[in-house]
Scaffold this motif. Structure first.
Motif, PDB file in Angstrom:
ATOM      1  N   PRO A  94       0.831  -1.214   0.000  1.00 13.31           N
ATOM      2  CA  PRO A  94       0.000   0.000   0.000  1.00 13.31           C
ATOM      3  C   PRO A  94       0.866   1.264   0.000  1.00 13.31           C
ATOM      4  O   PRO A  94       1.901   1.327   0.660  1.00 13.31           O
ATOM      5  CB  PRO A  94      -0.797  -0.108   1.307  1.00 13.31           C
ATOM      6  N   GLY A  95       0.457   2.245  -0.774  1.00 16.93           N
ATOM      7  CA  GLY A  95       1.163   3.518  -0.850  1.00 16.93           C
ATOM      8  C   GLY A  95       2.347   3.529  -1.780  1.00 16.93           C
ATOM      9  O   GLY A  95       3.051   4.527  -1.893  1.00 16.93           O
ATOM     10  N   THR A  96       2.608   2.424  -2.480  1.00 18.44           N
ATOM     11  CA  THR A  96       3.734   2.355  -3.412  1.00 18.44           C
ATOM     12  C   THR A  96       3.209   2.345  -4.844  1.00 18.44           C
ATOM     13  O   THR A  96       2.002   2.244  -5.073  1.00 18.44           O
ATOM     14  CB  THR A  96       4.585   1.096  -3.165  1.00 18.44           C
ATOM     15  N   PRO A 115       8.950   8.936  -0.470  1.00 19.58           N
ATOM     16  CA  PRO A 115       9.685   9.299   0.747  1.00 19.58           C
ATOM     17  C   PRO A 115       8.819   9.050   1.984  1.00 19.58           C
ATOM     18  O   PRO A 115       7.615   9.279   1.973  1.00 19.58           O
ATOM     19  CB  PRO A 115       9.971  10.789   0.574  1.00 19.58           C
ATOM     20  N   GLY A 116       9.462   8.552   3.022  1.00 15.53           N
ATOM     21  CA  GLY A 116       8.765   8.302   4.272  1.00 15.53           C
ATOM     22  C   GLY A 116       8.128   6.931   4.379  1.00 15.53           C
ATOM     23  O   GLY A 116       7.652   6.549   5.441  1.00 15.53           O
ATOM     24  N   THR A 117       8.087   6.158   3.286  1.00 13.53           N
ATOM     25  CA  THR A 117       7.514   4.819   3.333  1.00 13.53           C
ATOM     26  C   THR A 117       8.498   3.889   4.046  1.00 13.53           C
ATOM     27  O   THR A 117       9.690   3.915   3.777  1.00 13.53           O
ATOM     28  CB  THR A 117       7.251   4.279   1.912  1.00 13.53           C
ATOM     29  N   SER A 118       7.986   3.088   4.942  1.00  7.46           N
ATOM     30  CA  SER A 118       8.840   2.165   5.680  1.00  7.46           C
ATOM     31  C   SER A 118       9.282   1.011   4.779  1.00  7.46           C
ATOM     32  O   SER A 118       8.446   0.271   4.260  1.00  7.46           O
ATOM     33  CB  SER A 118       8.086   1.609   6.893  1.00  7.46           C
ATOM     34  N   MET A 119      10.583   0.863   4.616  1.00  6.51           N
ATOM     35  CA  MET A 119      11.122  -0.249   3.829  1.00  6.51           C
ATOM     36  C   MET A 119      10.802  -1.568   4.536  1.00  6.51           C
ATOM     37  O   MET A 119      10.506  -2.564   3.892  1.00  6.51           O
ATOM     38  CB  MET A 119      12.625  -0.072   3.630  1.00  6.51           C
ATOM     39  N   ASP A 120      10.850  -1.557   5.883  1.00  9.60           N
ATOM     40  CA  ASP A 120      10.559  -2.782   6.631  1.00  9.60           C
ATOM     41  C   ASP A 120       9.129  -3.250   6.387  1.00  9.60           C
ATOM     42  O   ASP A 120       8.884  -4.442   6.206  1.00  9.60           O
ATOM     43  CB  ASP A 120      10.786  -2.558   8.133  1.00  9.60           C
ATOM     44  N   LEU A 171      14.603 -10.523  -4.653  1.00  7.45           N
ATOM     45  CA  LEU A 171      14.022  -9.232  -4.313  1.00  7.45           C
ATOM     46  C   LEU A 171      15.155  -8.352  -3.794  1.00  7.45           C
ATOM     47  O   LEU A 171      15.846  -8.715  -2.847  1.00  7.45           O
ATOM     48  CB  LEU A 171      12.944  -9.409  -3.241  1.00  7.45           C
ATOM     49  N   VAL A 172      15.377  -7.231  -4.464  1.00  7.27           N
ATOM     50  CA  VAL A 172      16.429  -6.290  -4.120  1.00  7.27           C
ATOM     51  C   VAL A 172      15.761  -4.986  -3.722  1.00  7.27           C
ATOM     52  O   VAL A 172      14.821  -4.537  -4.379  1.00  7.27           O
ATOM     53  CB  VAL A 172      17.358  -6.036  -5.338  1.00  7.27           C
ATOM     54  N   TYR A 173      16.231  -4.385  -2.646  1.00  6.72           N
ATOM     55  CA  TYR A 173      15.633  -3.121  -2.228  1.00  6.72           C
ATOM     56  C   TYR A 173      16.690  -2.194  -1.657  1.00  6.72           C
ATOM     57  O   TYR A 173      17.783  -2.613  -1.304  1.00  6.72           O
ATOM     58  CB  TYR A 173      14.525  -3.354  -1.202  1.00  6.72           C
ATOM     59  N   GLY A 174      16.336  -0.923  -1.591  1.00 11.22           N
ATOM     60  CA  GLY A 174      17.247   0.058  -1.023  1.00 11.22           C
ATOM     61  C   GLY A 174      16.688   1.450  -1.153  1.00 11.22           C
ATOM     62  O   GLY A 174      15.608   1.660  -1.725  1.00 11.22           O
ATOM     63  N   ARG A 175      17.416   2.395  -0.595  1.00 16.01           N
ATOM     64  CA  ARG A 175      17.035   3.807  -0.681  1.00 16.01           C
ATOM     65  C   ARG A 175      18.020   4.497  -1.611  1.00 16.01           C
ATOM     66  O   ARG A 175      19.229   4.368  -1.459  1.00 16.01           O
ATOM     67  CB  ARG A 175      17.061   4.441   0.694  1.00 16.01           C
ATOM     68  N   THR A 189      15.559  10.997  -0.112  1.00 18.41           N
ATOM     69  CA  THR A 189      15.663   9.614  -0.561  1.00 18.41           C
ATOM     70  C   THR A 189      14.290   9.056  -0.897  1.00 18.41           C
ATOM     71  O   THR A 189      13.264   9.530  -0.407  1.00 18.41           O
ATOM     72  CB  THR A 189      16.310   8.723   0.516  1.00 18.41           C
ATOM     73  N   TYR A 190      14.278   8.077  -1.723  1.00 19.89           N
ATOM     74  CA  TYR A 190      13.067   7.329  -2.029  1.00 19.89           C
ATOM     75  C   TYR A 190      13.451   5.860  -2.086  1.00 19.89           C
ATOM     76  O   TYR A 190      14.612   5.521  -2.273  1.00 19.89           O
ATOM     77  CB  TYR A 190      12.425   7.780  -3.346  1.00 19.89           C
TER      78      TYR A 190
END
Length: 175
Positions: A66-68, A96-101, A143-147, A154-155
């Motif tokens: 949600p929110g992405t 910005p501000g979305t929790s990666m976790d 699955l690869v992720y990061g800021r 940052t996004y």
């Protein structure tokens, strides 16, 4: 004397024609796409196309947190740009501000519900690796992720890639 001139013209003409032919062959070789070492041309079967279409509909690719924003889903069942691998990928942007976790937890939940076996990624850049059998074929999900970029604005970015090897070779996650 005229025979010598004729002989010289014949030799020079033969050399010029030979050089032109060899130059043409060299240009044709250079015009062919460069393949990675060890790559072989793989013909896509109907089963490879069906598997790629089935995987492209998997909830892990089509249900972003949600929110992405789901930016894209790409398919390359085999050959061409994907070498010998079948690849289906998705790119998801997190504002910005979305929790990666929270986003990673979302994907862990989807993977478990889809009966994927989850292990740590094989490479530090691959944060999650999951595998399962789909339609008799072993498939792997990274699955690869990061800021990106580092700093105050940052996004988040998540890249998901599901891969398989046409012909049924094992492509599971190795822990």
């Amino acid at each position: 004397m005229p025979q010598r001139v004729f002989a010289r013209i014949a030799v020079v003409s033969s050399v010029v024609v030979g050089v032109l032919v060899l130059s043409g062959l060299a240009i044709l070789q250079l015009a062919e796409p460069i393949k990675s070492p060890g790559a072989r041309e793989t013909e896509c079967t109907d089963a490879d196309h069906r598997l790629a279409e089935q995987l492209a509909r998997d909830r892990v690719l089509t249900s972003p947190p949600p929110g992405t924003t789901l930016d894209r889903i790409d398919q390359a069942p085999c050959g061409g740009e994907s070498d010998d691998w079948g690849r289906i990928s998705a790119a998801i942007s997190l504002p910005p501000g979305t929790s990666m976790d929270a986003a990673i937890d979302h994907y862990r939940t989807l993977l478990m519900a889809g009966r994927w076996r989850i292990v740590p990624g094989p490479d530090p850049a691959d944060r999650l690796c999951a595998d399962r059998e789909t339609s008799g074929q072993q498939v792997r999900l990274l699955l690869v992720y990061g800021r990106f970029p580092p700093g105050p604005h940052t996004y988040g970015k998540i890249e998901i890639e599901i891969s398989f090897l046409p012909g049924g070779e094992d492509l599971g996650c190795h822990s």
